[in-house]
Design a protein around this motif. Structure first.
Motif, PDB file in Angstrom:
ATOM      1  N   ARG A   3       0.866  -1.178   0.000  1.00  0.00           N
ATOM      2  CA  ARG A   3       0.000   0.000   0.000  1.00  0.00           C
ATOM      3  C   ARG A   3       0.904   1.230   0.000  1.00  0.00           C
ATOM      4  N   ILE A   4       0.938   1.897  -1.152  1.00  0.00           N
ATOM      5  CA  ILE A   4       1.892   2.986  -1.370  1.00  0.00           C
ATOM      6  C   ILE A   4       1.154   4.316  -1.417  1.00  0.00           C
ATOM      7  N   GLY A   5       1.727   5.320  -0.806  1.00  0.00           N
ATOM      8  CA  GLY A   5       1.161   6.658  -0.854  1.00  0.00           C
ATOM      9  C   GLY A   5       2.191   7.662  -1.324  1.00  0.00           C
ATOM     10  N   ILE A   6       1.781   8.561  -2.215  1.00  0.00           N
ATOM     11  CA  ILE A   6       2.655   9.625  -2.677  1.00  0.00           C
ATOM     12  C   ILE A   6       2.324  10.894  -1.902  1.00  0.00           C
ATOM     13  N   THR A   7       3.343  11.523  -1.371  1.00  0.00           N
ATOM     14  CA  THR A   7       3.175  12.722  -0.552  1.00  0.00           C
ATOM     15  C   THR A   7       3.972  13.875  -1.151  1.00  0.00           C
ATOM     16  N   GLY A   8       3.391  15.064  -1.124  1.00  0.00           N
ATOM     17  CA  GLY A   8       4.107  16.235  -1.630  1.00  0.00           C
ATOM     18  C   GLY A   8       3.187  17.433  -1.725  1.00  0.00           C
ATOM     19  N   ALA A   9       3.760  18.561  -2.065  1.00  0.00           N
ATOM     20  CA  ALA A   9       3.003  19.801  -2.146  1.00  0.00           C
ATOM     21  C   ALA A   9       2.048  19.788  -3.337  1.00  0.00           C
ATOM     22  N   HIS A  10       1.157  20.763  -3.363  1.00  0.00           N
ATOM     23  CA  HIS A  10       0.200  20.929  -4.451  1.00  0.00           C
ATOM     24  C   HIS A  10       0.940  21.085  -5.777  1.00  0.00           C
ATOM     25  N   LYS A  11       0.492  20.341  -6.784  1.00  0.00           N
ATOM     26  CA  LYS A  11       1.068  20.357  -8.125  1.00  0.00           C
ATOM     27  C   LYS A  11       2.536  19.940  -8.149  1.00  0.00           C
ATOM     28  N   SER A  12       2.912  19.044  -7.241  1.00  0.00           N
ATOM     29  CA  SER A  12       4.268  18.493  -7.258  1.00  0.00           C
ATOM     30  C   SER A  12       4.336  17.213  -8.082  1.00  0.00           C
ATOM     31  N   GLY A  13       3.231  16.843  -8.726  1.00  0.00           N
ATOM     32  CA  GLY A  13       3.234  15.676  -9.607  1.00  0.00           C
ATOM     33  C   GLY A  13       2.793  14.393  -8.944  1.00  0.00           C
ATOM     34  N   LYS A  14       2.111  14.474  -7.808  1.00  0.00           N
ATOM     35  CA  LYS A  14       1.706  13.273  -7.075  1.00  0.00           C
ATOM     36  C   LYS A  14       0.780  12.385  -7.907  1.00  0.00           C
ATOM     37  N   THR A  15      -0.282  12.975  -8.460  1.00  0.00           N
ATOM     38  CA  THR A  15      -1.267  12.187  -9.211  1.00  0.00           C
ATOM     39  C   THR A  15      -0.664  11.631 -10.490  1.00  0.00           C
ATOM     40  N   THR A  16       0.119  12.447 -11.192  1.00  0.00           N
ATOM     41  CA  THR A  16       0.771  11.995 -12.425  1.00  0.00           C
ATOM     42  C   THR A  16       1.656  10.790 -12.156  1.00  0.00           C
ATOM     43  N   LEU A  17       2.444  10.858 -11.092  1.00  0.00           N
ATOM     44  CA  LEU A  17       3.347   9.759 -10.752  1.00  0.00           C
ATOM     45  C   LEU A  17       2.564   8.531 -10.307  1.00  0.00           C
ATOM     46  N   VAL A  30      -5.593   4.797  -6.450  1.00  0.00           N
ATOM     47  CA  VAL A  30      -6.616   5.349  -5.570  1.00  0.00           C
ATOM     48  C   VAL A  30      -6.531   6.870  -5.630  1.00  0.00           C
ATOM     49  N   GLU A  31      -7.552   7.479  -6.202  1.00  0.00           N
ATOM     50  CA  GLU A  31      -7.592   8.937  -6.274  1.00  0.00           C
ATOM     51  C   GLU A  31      -8.175   9.477  -4.976  1.00  0.00           C
ATOM     52  N   THR A  32      -7.473  10.428  -4.391  1.00  0.00           N
ATOM     53  CA  THR A  32      -7.861  10.891  -3.056  1.00  0.00           C
ATOM     54  C   THR A  32      -8.297  12.356  -3.073  1.00  0.00           C
ATOM     55  N   SER A  33      -8.971  12.750  -4.124  1.00  0.00           N
ATOM     56  CA  SER A  33      -9.442  14.128  -4.221  1.00  0.00           C
ATOM     57  C   SER A  33     -10.266  14.501  -2.986  1.00  0.00           C
ATOM     58  N   LEU A  34      -9.982  15.685  -2.474  1.00  0.00           N
ATOM     59  CA  LEU A  34     -10.676  16.152  -1.276  1.00  0.00           C
ATOM     60  C   LEU A  34     -11.720  17.219  -1.603  1.00  0.00           C
ATOM     61  N   SER A  35     -12.046  17.349  -2.881  1.00  0.00           N
ATOM     62  CA  SER A  35     -13.019  18.360  -3.301  1.00  0.00           C
ATOM     63  C   SER A  35     -14.383  18.145  -2.645  1.00  0.00           C
ATOM     64  N   ASP A  36     -14.755  16.870  -2.473  1.00  0.00           N
ATOM     65  CA  ASP A  36     -16.053  16.583  -1.843  1.00  0.00           C
ATOM     66  C   ASP A  36     -16.105  17.105  -0.414  1.00  0.00           C
ATOM     67  N   VAL A  37     -14.977  17.021   0.274  1.00  0.00           N
ATOM     68  CA  VAL A  37     -14.928  17.513   1.649  1.00  0.00           C
ATOM     69  C   VAL A  37     -15.104  19.027   1.667  1.00  0.00           C
ATOM     70  N   LEU A  38     -14.412  19.704   0.758  1.00  0.00           N
ATOM     71  CA  LEU A  38     -14.518  21.163   0.698  1.00  0.00           C
ATOM     72  C   LEU A  38     -15.948  21.589   0.389  1.00  0.00           C
ATOM     73  N   ARG A  39     -16.590  20.870  -0.555  1.00  0.00           N
ATOM     74  CA  ARG A  39     -17.975  21.203  -0.895  1.00  0.00           C
ATOM     75  C   ARG A  39     -18.903  20.983   0.300  1.00  0.00           C
ATOM     76  N   SER A 178      11.523  15.200 -13.556  1.00  0.00           N
ATOM     77  CA  SER A 178      10.706  14.756 -14.689  1.00  0.00           C
ATOM     78  C   SER A 178      10.083  13.405 -14.364  1.00  0.00           C
ATOM     79  N   LEU A 179       9.001  13.081 -15.053  1.00  0.00           N
ATOM     80  CA  LEU A 179       8.337  11.798 -14.803  1.00  0.00           C
ATOM     81  C   LEU A 179       9.250  10.613 -15.115  1.00  0.00           C
ATOM     82  N   PRO A 180       9.975  10.602 -16.244  1.00  0.00           N
ATOM     83  CA  PRO A 180      10.874   9.459 -16.508  1.00  0.00           C
ATOM     84  C   PRO A 180      11.916   9.251 -15.411  1.00  0.00           C
ATOM     85  N   ARG A 181      12.482  10.343 -14.901  1.00  0.00           N
ATOM     86  CA  ARG A 181      13.481  10.205 -13.834  1.00  0.00           C
ATOM     87  C   ARG A 181      12.833   9.675 -12.562  1.00  0.00           C
ATOM     88  N   ARG A 182      11.649  10.154 -12.279  1.00  0.00           N
ATOM     89  CA  ARG A 182      10.954   9.678 -11.086  1.00  0.00           C
ATOM     90  C   ARG A 182      10.593   8.203 -11.215  1.00  0.00           C
TER      91      ARG A 182
END
Length: 202
Positions: A3-17, A30-39, A178-182
């Protein structure tokens, strides 16, 4: 379990990676969008809130993420962890807070550490070096701000290095922008995880 989690700042490429890793190694994303919570709280990411209200939102985010991960199984990669929520909480905290707010922050951080250990076998921290897409932020997306992102990255690193963090955590190098390096670094980390899992089964 992997069970792996990617952590980092906003727009640091977490979802892309996370999506790239899920596709290459055929594990669930597993997409962890928190938009529903904000709404649910009637707020937007870029809205200034009283700190007491912000703490309510952050607690709601923890519960939301727990619900998502409770149904995720034992082999997945998520594009956010509880450490992200802890870092955001600290980044919003003003210098002068009430004793009740201070205690609430302590409880949130403690809950994030405990949930991090319970729901993730591995956390991988990405840095602020990923080139963000040049696009306007949607209403439910936070605006990219380099200085705030740098602050979040520094807080995340501090949280990860704290002895309270009992989740296995690794850092992607700052130079892996870059994504390839990551993905090169992820291949080594994923390989090590599968070797450890195989060893535990024998």
């Amino acid at each position: 379990m992997n069970r792996i989690g990617i952590t980092g700042a906003h727009k640091s490429g977490k979802t892309t990676l996370a999506k790239a890793v899920a596709k290459k190694w055929n594990i669930a994303f597993v997409e962890t969008s928190l938009s529903d919570v904000l709404r649910a709280y009637g707020v937007t990411p870029n809205e200034e809130l009283p700190f007491a209200k912000r703490l309510e939102v952050q607690q709601g985010m923890i519960g939301h993420l727990i619900n998502i991960l409770s149904d995720a199984g034992d082999n997945f990669i998520a594009d956010r962890t509880f450490m992200d929520i802890a870092a955001m909480t600290l980044s919003f905290m003003p210098h002068n807070v009430s004793s009740i707010e201070s205690e609430t922050v302590r409880l949130i951080i403690d809950q994030c550490y405990r949930a991090q250990e319970a729901f993730f076998d591995k956390a991988i921290i990405v840095t602020n070096s990923f080139d963000p897409p040049m696009e306007e932020a949607a209403a439910e997306k936070g605006i990219f701000c380099w200085s705030w992102n740098f602050q979040i990255s520094a807080i995340v690193k501090g949280l990860a290095l704290n002895p309270m963090n009992r989740c296995n955590t690794s850092f992607l190098p700052e130079t892996a922008s870059s994504l390839p390096r990551r993905m090169e670094h992820m291949e080594r980390m994923i390989g090590e995880m599968y070797q450890e899992t195989a060893g535990q089964l024998h």
